[in-house]
Design an enzyme around this catalytic site. Sequence first.
Site: not given
Length: 373
Positions: A78, A112-114
């Site tokens: 990601k 997962l965070d931005l």
Amino acid sequence: MTSKPSSPAPGHRIAKLLARAGVASRREIERMIADGRIALNGTLLTTPATILPSLAGITVDGQPVSEPAPARLFLYHKPAGLLVTERDPAGRPTIYDRLPRDLPRLMPVGRLDLNTEGLLLLTTDGGLKRQLELPATGVERAYRARAYGQVSQAQLEELIEGVEIDGVRYGPIDANMERRTGANLWIEMILTEGKNREVRRVLEHLGLQVSRLIRTRYGPFVLGDLAPGEIGEVRQHDLVSFRRDPRQGPGAEPMALKPAASRAARSVPKPPVSRDAEPEAPRARPPRKGPGTAPPGAKPRGAKPQRATPSAATEARSAPRPRPRKSGKLSLVTAGEAREIARRDRPARPGPVRPAPAKPRGRPNARPPRGAR
């Protein structure tokens, strides 16, 4: 005589069965039931709490639902700046906007965070997703964090006992300092719970400002050489081995997707290179021009070009002429050399012209005169 309480009927909730079959998430299935899109033997279901042993007789939008296929697990690198969600009301980009279109329906394992990048697991099976997410399973997550501030290794080692921040208890964390460059440092952290923003909150509790966070491992599955935006699928025998022993160490390697999906994954734009990224190897510079140097493939200076083999007449015309011998200021030439020079410089004379043969007069088939026989 009191009767024993009856045991609950075997089976699972309809939302759980459909989620495992890859139809949609549990929340989405609840909305589909409220919209009257799911039926059992032709009768619309009204509650997601319906208990069923299997999906026999279940239809979604009038189409029967097949039994779930074997679970599949994908590894996705990601990039930062993507949301781990199917849709965003604010219109921000999500991982599903960048994934190849020919993949099956995938559910993210955790989130997962931005601004967090790295390894994200995606699966087609809801049961496997739940197994990977539960803290009781004890699956380790490994992170690398770049932070700004001052902290000692002794402070990091105290996290192995856990820490409580704002009333939230975080479990044991194995933290080690990798390297320090000025006021920036890289820290490796291994944990098993994975609560919301756990790594960032713990490091901020120590007085550090996290500028970059990368997840490098989830259980035995490692990020490896996957570039940002690329995706790979775990081999089935590795997945089966993991489900038997979820706490095994790293070692499962990603398997590349078919070429069409790989090309789509590679078409994702790469994120900007950070300042702390390792520099690329310098490219080889061409040699400078100077005496004794020439570009590759060039002919050496002074070399005569090769010509085709001349014929005898060409050799005669191109033969070197005798050069006059010099004596003081006069050029002396012998009589033979003068004749040879004159012969070579003389223009070629045309050959003799031969007259055409005369045609016989008279008719070609005339009879000879009398008496000539």
